[in-house]
Design a protein around this motif. Structure first.
Motif, short mmCIF file in Angstrom:
data_model
loop_
_atom_site.label_atom_id
_atom_site.label_comp_id
_atom_site.label_asym_id
_atom_site.label_seq_id
_atom_site.Cartn_x
_atom_site.Cartn_y
_atom_site.Cartn_z
N PHE A 15 0.77 -1.22 -0.14
CA PHE A 15 0.10 -0.02 -0.07
C PHE A 15 1.05 1.26 0.05
CE2 PHE A 15 -2.50 -3.53 1.52
CZ PHE A 15 -3.71 -3.44 0.91
N ASP A 16 1.20 1.48 -1.12
CA ASP A 16 2.44 2.52 -1.45
C ASP A 16 2.04 3.79 -2.16
OD1 ASP A 16 4.42 0.55 -0.36
OD2 ASP A 16 4.64 0.03 -2.58
N SER A 17 0.77 3.91 -2.52
CA SER A 17 0.39 4.88 -3.67
C SER A 17 -0.37 5.97 -2.62
CB SER A 17 -0.74 4.14 -4.43
OG SER A 17 -1.97 4.02 -3.65
N GLY A 18 -0.81 5.83 -1.66
CA GLY A 18 -1.52 6.83 -0.72
C GLY A 18 -2.88 7.08 -1.02
N ARG A 19 -3.42 6.28 -1.77
CA ARG A 19 -4.73 5.94 -2.05
C ARG A 19 -5.35 4.85 -2.13
NH1 ARG A 19 -7.18 11.51 -2.10
NH2 ARG A 19 -9.19 10.51 -2.24
N VAL A 20 -6.68 4.13 -1.72
CA VAL A 20 -7.08 3.00 -1.69
C VAL A 20 -7.42 2.38 -3.34
CG1 VAL A 20 -9.47 3.52 -1.42
CG2 VAL A 20 -8.44 1.32 -0.85
N CYS A 21 -7.76 3.61 -4.07
CA CYS A 21 -8.22 3.44 -5.44
C CYS A 21 -6.77 2.95 -6.13
CB CYS A 21 -8.78 4.36 -5.95
SG CYS A 21 -7.79 5.81 -6.21
N LEU A 22 -5.85 3.74 -6.01
CA LEU A 22 -4.47 3.36 -6.85
C LEU A 22 -3.85 2.06 -6.01
CD1 LEU A 22 -2.82 6.87 -6.68
CD2 LEU A 22 -4.31 5.68 -8.51
N ASP A 23 -4.16 1.72 -4.82
CA ASP A 23 -3.71 0.31 -4.39
C ASP A 23 -4.51 -0.92 -5.02
OD1 ASP A 23 -1.68 1.56 -2.52
OD2 ASP A 23 -3.33 1.71 -0.95
N LEU A 24 -5.79 -0.54 -5.47
CA LEU A 24 -6.56 -1.51 -6.25
C LEU A 24 -5.71 -1.78 -7.55
CD1 LEU A 24 -8.87 -3.72 -6.50
CD2 LEU A 24 -10.07 -1.71 -7.33
#
Length: 200
Positions: A15-24
């Motif tokens: 979970f490096d992206s900072g947003r759950v949508c980008l982590d998906l």
């Protein structure tokens, strides 16, 4: 098929992206074994818990192949939309799909006393696929309609890495989705190139 959530097992999520949508979106990357990361209801459930969308220990009794397909479709729509924004172009069909899913209600939550007496988050009802999709789709809408956050979207500069992240670093100079993963690979590669040049 029920998705009982226990330990992460062999599934490792970042979970490096900072947003759950980008982590998906990042779950579409190939693993070291070349498998799809969300290849069934059990890994999907594990990801939903690790992402903070479901409380620890939640069982997804209704989760099945339709859930997996639905999240894969949302993931593809978010990826098309985010990359289009970075590249300054439109992705109308992806935007329409994300908006349609974001219109649904997110999971209803409530506070309950945990075993130690502290308040913990719990679901008010058994989670439905549509409510969880809505939560992720809303995160994408919030990200892409926030000018400051949208301006910080970055493509990882790591070799063979397609992850997109929100750069919240001081000076906005972050180059990699993860300094420990892609950044370390780049440093190792740079060291090897220097070593090869000195030996030549």
């Amino acid at each position: 098929m029920a998705a009982g959530m226990g330990s992460m097992g062999s599934y490792e999520w970042r979970f490096d992206s900072g947003r759950v949508c980008l982590d998906l979106v990042a779950t579409s990357e190939a693993t070291s074994r070349g498998w799809e990361r969300l290849d069934g209801s059990v890994p999907l459930g594990r990801w939903l818990i690790a992402a903070g969308l479901l409380p620890e220990g939640t069982r997804l009794a209704q989760a099945d192949a339709r859930w997996v397909r639905s999240f894969a479709e949302l993931r593809a729509a978010i990826e098309r939309l985010v990359r289009a924004e970075i590249e300054g172009r439109e992705a109308s069909a992806a935007l329409e799909r994300v908006n349609a899913l974001a219109a649904g209600p997110p999971p209803a939550i409530r506070a309950v006393r945990g075993a130690d007496g502290t308040l913990v988050r719990a679901l008010s009802a058994e989670p439905a696929c549509e409510t969880l999709l809505a939560a992720v789709a809303r995160d994408a809408v919030e990200l892409l309609t926030d000018p400051a956050a949208r301006a910080r979207l970055r493509q990882c500069e790591g070799d063979n890495c397609r992850r997109v992240y929100v750069d919240t670093s001081r000076g906005r100079r972050r180059r990699w989705c993860s300094s420990e993963v892609c950044g370390n690979r780049e440093r190792v590669a740079r060291h090897r190139r220097r070593a090869a040049l000195t030996q030549a």
